[in-house]
Scaffold this motif. Structure first.
Motif: not given
Length: 447
Positions: A298-299, A340, A343-344, A346-347, A420-421, A425
């Motif tokens: 989940g970073e 982040r 993570a973002f 990747r989303a 999840d990302v 946030h």
């Protein structure tokens, strides 16, 4: 005006009650104090002030009736001089006869009607002749005139002879005491509510993956107990995350080692008929491992920082373009946000890759919201997803093959990771129909 039925009043009042703890606590303090002040003030005016004013007015009316009767008994200048002297010495009244004068036709009444009504009632009870009075012309005196056959008998009386003039002092002290008590109460309530608000802010920040090192329990004993419980829970969760991260790093290393050996052996082996298919299988296995680990990790350990949104969208678009997709990026050049970044990215890459797999054209866009938040969209011109299956699409390992052209690559974790990302946030992601004809993934983040 229509009145609400009795059964709807509780719901009507509930909707208009404050929703915050600060507002409700303030209402608990303010409402009883206001009710008490109104009740005390009403009781004072009804039981004390009006009674005293009525007695004073009655006494003044009696003195004026004495002067009028004394004049009628002996209507001579000598008697008027005696009446004036006695009234001035014993009653603090100025009495004089205006010969040939008549009562004014215009009535003048003061802002407090109860004073005029009380004085008028007392004079009507004591006097048989027509009378006129004015309580507004002189701030400290009352002008009273009684019609006589020879003219008008004018009496100037001190205001305190007709009205209880010190009533405003009682109301003033009552108001000052109420304001002081409410100020102290509001100060204490605000301190307690602030402690709860800080606890809520710390919990929300931890939910976004941020750790506030400056948060310390304070406030009432129960609030401190809740804050200490939160800190203990945060430490346990953080310890679990650290342990899971270490385990995932080890698993990642252990899984990639045999894959690397297989890829090396395949590269060194003589060419054979199934080599290309085996390389494709290895690529798919590596991609699947990356998705599994990204979903599990989940970073969460990445620190948030200021990020240029156009650069972030361009980086995600470039990853998708390498796969041969046509991607358009639309965003203001100066748009930034605290995110982040890995993570973002990747989303966004998952959403854009998913859109590119089912459409020929993909658009990534972003805009600032009037509320201070951020809105990002990823849309395509593909077949889309039926509205009744939008929530199903977010479930881990859900692939929706019937509606999205048979997802050949991946394990159905792209949308789950993106949600999840977004939630990490403090935001949310929703699906809707795109103007391009396909699916639109809409991410909204708070300011």
């Amino acid at each position: 005006m229509r009145l609400l039925p009795a059964s709807l009043w509780p719901r009507f009042l509930k909707r208009r009650m404050p929703t915050s703890l600060w507002g409700r606590s303030l209402l608990i303090i303010v409402l009883p104090v206001l009710v008490m002040q109104v009740a005390v003030t009403w009781a004072f005016f009804d039981m004390h002030w009006q009674t005293v004013t009525a007695r004073l007015s009655d006494g003044l009316a009696g003195d004026i009736a004495w002067a009028a009767e004394s004049w009628r008994d002996d209507p001579t200048p000598e008697n008027m001089a005696v009446i004036s002297e006695r009234a001035e010495r014993s009653m603090s009244l100025s009495v004089q006869l205006r010969e040939g004068d008549v009562l004014p036709a215009e009535n003048r009444r003061g802002p407090i009607g109860v004073v005029d009504r009380t004085l008028e009632k007392a004079l009507a009870t004591r006097l048989d002749q027509p009378f006129w009075f004015d309580t507004t012309r002189y701030p400290a005196y009352v002008d009273i005139r009684v019609q006589q056959p020879q003219g008008v008998l004018r009496v100037i009386a001190p205001r305190e002879r007709a009205v209880a003039t010190q009533a405003h002092i009682f109301v003033l002290w009552l108001t000052i005491a109420t304001v002081l008590l409410m100020s102290v109460a509001i100060l204490f309530i605000r301190n307690q509510v602030r402690a709860i608000e800080r606890l809520a802010d710390a919990a929300e920040a931890f939910g976004r993956g941020e750790t506030s090192e400056h948060f310390k329990p304070h406030g009432a004993r129960e609030v401190r107990a809740a804050a200490n419980a939160f800190l203990a829970m945060r430490e346990r969760i953080q310890r679990h995350i650290d342990q899971r991260t270490a385990l995932l790093a080890s698993v990642s290393h252990d899984l990639r080692t045999p894959l690397t050996r297989l890829r090396l052996e395949l590269a060194l082996a003589p060419p054979f008929k199934r080599s290309k298919a085996m390389e494709g299988d290895l690529d798919e296995m590596e991609h699947m491992i990356d998705e599994y680990l990204a979903f599990a990790r989940g970073e969460a350990g990445e620190a948030a920082q200021a990020v240029s949104i156009p650069d972030l969208l361009s980086a995600a678009a470039e990853d998708v373009r390498r796969a041969g997709a046509e991607v358009e990026v639309v965003a203001p050049a100066d748009l930034t946000a605290t995110l982040r970044p890995l993570a973002f990215k990747r989303a966004l890459t998952n959403l854009a890759g998913n859109a590119a797999a089912h459409g020929e054209h993909v658009r990534l866009s972003a805009r600032a919201l009037p509320s201070g938040g951020l809105e990002l969209t990823v849309e395509d011109d593909g077949p889309g997803i039926p509205e009744d299956m939008h929530e199903e699409a977010f479930r881990p390992f859900s692939r929706l093959d019937a509606s999205r052209n048979q997802n050949r690559k991946g394990v159905g974790l792209g949308l789950a990771i993106a949600r999840d990302v977004a939630r990490g946030h403090g935001g949310e992601i929703t699906l809707e129909r795109s103007d391009m004809g396909g699916l639109r993934a809409l991410i909204r983040l708070p300011g």
